[in-house]
Design a protein around this motif. Structure first.
Motif, PDB file in Angstrom:
ATOM      1  N   ALA A   1     -73.563 -40.919  56.123  1.00  0.00           N
ATOM      2  CA  ALA A   1     -73.716 -39.967  57.471  1.00  0.00           C
ATOM      3  C   ALA A   1     -73.889 -38.521  57.418  1.00  0.00           C
ATOM      4  N   ALA A   2     -72.984 -38.027  56.424  1.00  0.00           N
ATOM      5  CA  ALA A   2     -73.070 -36.510  56.349  1.00  0.00           C
ATOM      6  C   ALA A   2     -74.525 -36.229  55.710  1.00  0.00           C
ATOM      7  N   ARG A   3     -74.703 -36.861  54.843  1.00  0.00           N
ATOM      8  CA  ARG A   3     -76.048 -36.653  53.777  1.00  0.00           C
ATOM      9  C   ARG A   3     -77.276 -36.685  54.800  1.00  0.00           C
ATOM     10  N   GLU A   4     -77.283 -37.942  55.589  1.00  0.00           N
ATOM     11  CA  GLU A   4     -78.161 -37.965  56.503  1.00  0.00           C
ATOM     12  C   GLU A   4     -78.324 -36.698  57.547  1.00  0.00           C
ATOM     13  N   ARG A   5     -77.087 -36.315  58.242  1.00  0.00           N
ATOM     14  CA  ARG A   5     -77.050 -35.327  59.101  1.00  0.00           C
ATOM     15  C   ARG A   5     -77.802 -33.984  58.503  1.00  0.00           C
ATOM     16  N   GLU A   6     -77.594 -33.907  57.109  1.00  0.00           N
ATOM     17  CA  GLU A   6     -78.117 -32.664  56.573  1.00  0.00           C
ATOM     18  C   GLU A   6     -79.630 -32.850  56.606  1.00  0.00           C
ATOM     19  N   ALA A   7     -80.175 -34.096  56.178  1.00  0.00           N
ATOM     20  CA  ALA A   7     -81.463 -34.541  55.841  1.00  0.00           C
ATOM     21  C   ALA A   7     -82.261 -34.160  57.253  1.00  0.00           C
ATOM     22  N   TYR A   8     -81.625 -34.644  58.155  1.00  0.00           N
ATOM     23  CA  TYR A   8     -82.111 -34.559  59.728  1.00  0.00           C
ATOM     24  C   TYR A   8     -82.476 -32.980  59.963  1.00  0.00           C
ATOM     25  N   VAL A   9     -81.330 -32.359  59.535  1.00  0.00           N
ATOM     26  CA  VAL A   9     -81.340 -30.752  60.116  1.00  0.00           C
ATOM     27  C   VAL A   9     -82.500 -30.233  59.097  1.00  0.00           C
ATOM     28  N   THR A  10     -82.656 -30.608  57.854  1.00  0.00           N
ATOM     29  CA  THR A  10     -83.711 -29.731  56.969  1.00  0.00           C
ATOM     30  C   THR A  10     -84.910 -30.323  57.474  1.00  0.00           C
ATOM     31  N   LEU A  11     -85.091 -31.572  58.148  1.00  0.00           N
ATOM     32  CA  LEU A  11     -86.546 -32.084  58.458  1.00  0.00           C
ATOM     33  C   LEU A  11     -86.938 -31.459  59.711  1.00  0.00           C
ATOM     34  N   ALA A  12     -86.088 -31.337  60.636  1.00  0.00           N
ATOM     35  CA  ALA A  12     -86.260 -30.558  61.840  1.00  0.00           C
ATOM     36  C   ALA A  12     -86.700 -29.100  61.600  1.00  0.00           C
ATOM     37  N   ASN A  13     -85.722 -28.390  60.904  1.00  0.00           N
ATOM     38  CA  ASN A  13     -86.294 -27.263  60.424  1.00  0.00           C
ATOM     39  C   ASN A  13     -87.422 -27.014  59.617  1.00  0.00           C
ATOM     40  N   GLU A  14     -87.876 -28.111  58.677  1.00  0.00           N
ATOM     41  CA  GLU A  14     -89.035 -27.971  57.805  1.00  0.00           C
ATOM     42  C   GLU A  14     -90.152 -27.901  58.689  1.00  0.00           C
ATOM     43  N   ARG A  15     -90.292 -28.701  59.862  1.00  0.00           N
ATOM     44  CA  ARG A  15     -91.274 -28.725  60.806  1.00  0.00           C
ATOM     45  C   ARG A  15     -91.577 -27.340  61.455  1.00  0.00           C
ATOM     46  N   LEU A  16     -90.473 -26.804  61.916  1.00  0.00           N
ATOM     47  CA  LEU A  16     -90.564 -25.419  62.792  1.00  0.00           C
ATOM     48  C   LEU A  16     -90.931 -24.566  61.412  1.00  0.00           C
ATOM     49  N   ILE A  17     -90.517 -24.289  60.264  1.00  0.00           N
ATOM     50  CA  ILE A  17     -90.848 -23.542  59.170  1.00  0.00           C
ATOM     51  C   ILE A  17     -92.183 -23.757  58.775  1.00  0.00           C
ATOM     52  N   GLY A  18     -92.850 -24.755  58.793  1.00  0.00           N
ATOM     53  CA  GLY A  18     -94.321 -25.333  58.566  1.00  0.00           C
ATOM     54  C   GLY A  18     -95.068 -24.351  59.536  1.00  0.00           C
ATOM     55  N   GLU A  19     -94.541 -24.339  60.747  1.00  0.00           N
ATOM     56  CA  GLU A  19     -95.559 -23.589  61.953  1.00  0.00           C
ATOM     57  C   GLU A  19     -95.363 -21.976  61.628  1.00  0.00           C
ATOM     58  N   LEU A  20     -94.294 -21.674  61.051  1.00  0.00           N
ATOM     59  CA  LEU A  20     -94.168 -20.163  60.928  1.00  0.00           C
ATOM     60  C   LEU A  20     -95.003 -19.526  59.809  1.00  0.00           C
ATOM     61  N   LEU A  21     -95.347 -20.410  58.771  1.00  0.00           N
ATOM     62  CA  LEU A  21     -96.073 -19.891  57.641  1.00  0.00           C
ATOM     63  C   LEU A  21     -97.386 -19.437  57.815  1.00  0.00           C
ATOM     64  N   PRO A  22     -98.042 -19.890  58.869  1.00  0.00           N
ATOM     65  CA  PRO A  22     -99.426 -19.451  58.973  1.00  0.00           C
ATOM     66  C   PRO A  22     -99.202 -18.088  59.574  1.00  0.00           C
ATOM     67  N   ILE A  23     -98.167 -17.972  60.601  1.00  0.00           N
ATOM     68  CA  ILE A  23     -97.989 -16.404  61.209  1.00  0.00           C
ATOM     69  C   ILE A  23     -97.496 -15.516  60.178  1.00  0.00           C
ATOM     70  N   LEU A  24     -96.848 -15.950  58.905  1.00  0.00           N
ATOM     71  CA  LEU A  24     -96.671 -14.890  57.862  1.00  0.00           C
ATOM     72  C   LEU A  24     -97.777 -14.452  57.282  1.00  0.00           C
ATOM     73  N   ASP A  25     -98.660 -15.694  57.179  1.00  0.00           N
ATOM     74  CA  ASP A  25    -100.009 -15.092  56.551  1.00  0.00           C
ATOM     75  C   ASP A  25    -100.736 -14.016  57.170  1.00  0.00           C
ATOM     76  N   ASP A  26    -100.745 -14.490  58.653  1.00  0.00           N
ATOM     77  CA  ASP A  26    -101.610 -13.446  59.542  1.00  0.00           C
ATOM     78  C   ASP A  26    -100.873 -11.995  59.451  1.00  0.00           C
ATOM     79  N   LEU A  27     -99.533 -12.103  59.486  1.00  0.00           N
ATOM     80  CA  LEU A  27     -99.098 -10.882  59.218  1.00  0.00           C
ATOM     81  C   LEU A  27     -99.357 -10.068  58.040  1.00  0.00           C
TER      82      LEU A  27
END
Lengths: 162, 162
Positions: B43-69
């Motif tokens: 459960a502890a491992r999964e909790r971390e994986a979920y957080v990583t996954l949720a963050n990963e999606r958001l981070i993926g959306e931020l990368l094009p913004i970094l490109d534009d910057l």
């Protein structure tokens, strides 16, 4: 605890101690099973809360960047070019910092094409060693060990002899 | 260790069936405790994986913004002001869009001061109705129902009669 049980069985009359022991063990088994069930339910709830919390923290870090962008927009509207430029640099530094703290790192593109982290957009005849990366069209990034976005690159092909 | 105990008790003559029952229960208890422990770790491992996954999606959306910057920074370096300005507008729209898709909304500041979503930085004597918001120093934002950041505002105070 098992030591305690062994002593009990030695002190009490054989039959009763067996029944008592069985009852105690059955009780412990039931309690443990109930604890386990409760833990499972709580873990599921916590997992959701963690996701929300993780996103919230990241979002909280993005808000000051949105503020800075809005200030840069004001500078743009007022044609304060130096301020606009400084604003963009600030925003870039901030966003790069947020991503870095999240564990995001740029994928290296010096050297040979690596299909695990690079995506070949084009192969171009070149004097460079075949299979080496000639140019980076779009930077790639990792999050920890995972590739969030491969680097899009141009790869060296051998020059055809005619 | 528990195996040793079970064997010992089997060698003794008294109440064999009781002993067998105890041994079986002890065995079940140990197994359940081990399952519980494993579940906790997973459960502890999964909790971390979920957080990583949720963050990963958001981070993926931020990368094009970094490109534009980064493109905007190039425009700034080359003193291409129109391109720089357009770049900043694009980055602002993109980041605002990412936050919107995450469920972020601006806190309204028209009307009365609301301590649940506003933070009063200053109260200023004004003709306006007492307790109304006069000015917004920093915008506030909600994520769903939760206040990620309160709006920092200036609040109207009554003008003192002299």
């Amino acid at each position: 605890m098992s030591d305690g049980q062994v002593e009990d069985s030695q002190q009490e009359p054989a039959e009763e101690s067996g029944d008592v022991k069985v009852a105690a063990l059955e009780d412990r088994l039931l309690r443990l099973a109930a604890d386990f069930e409760n833990y499972k339910k709580r873990a599921a709830r916590e997992r959701e809360a963690y996701v929300t919390l993780a996103n919230e923290r990241l979002i909280g870090e993005l808000l000051p960047i949105l503020d800075d962008l809005e200030r840069a927009l004001v500078a743009a509207t007022e044609h304060e070019e130096a301020q606009l430029e400084e604003g963009v640099r600030l925003v870039h530094r901030s966003l790069a910092g947020v991503l870095e703290r999240q564990g995001v790192t740029a994928i290296e593109t010096d050297g040979r094409f690596d299909p695990h982290v690079h995506e070949a957009l084009l192969s171009q005849p070149s004097e460079a060693e075949e299979g080496s990366v000639l140019d980076v069209v779009q930077k790639g990034y990792r999050l920890g060990d995972r590739v969030v976005r491969p680097a899009r690159v141009v790869v060296a092909a051998p020059i055809e002899q005619q």
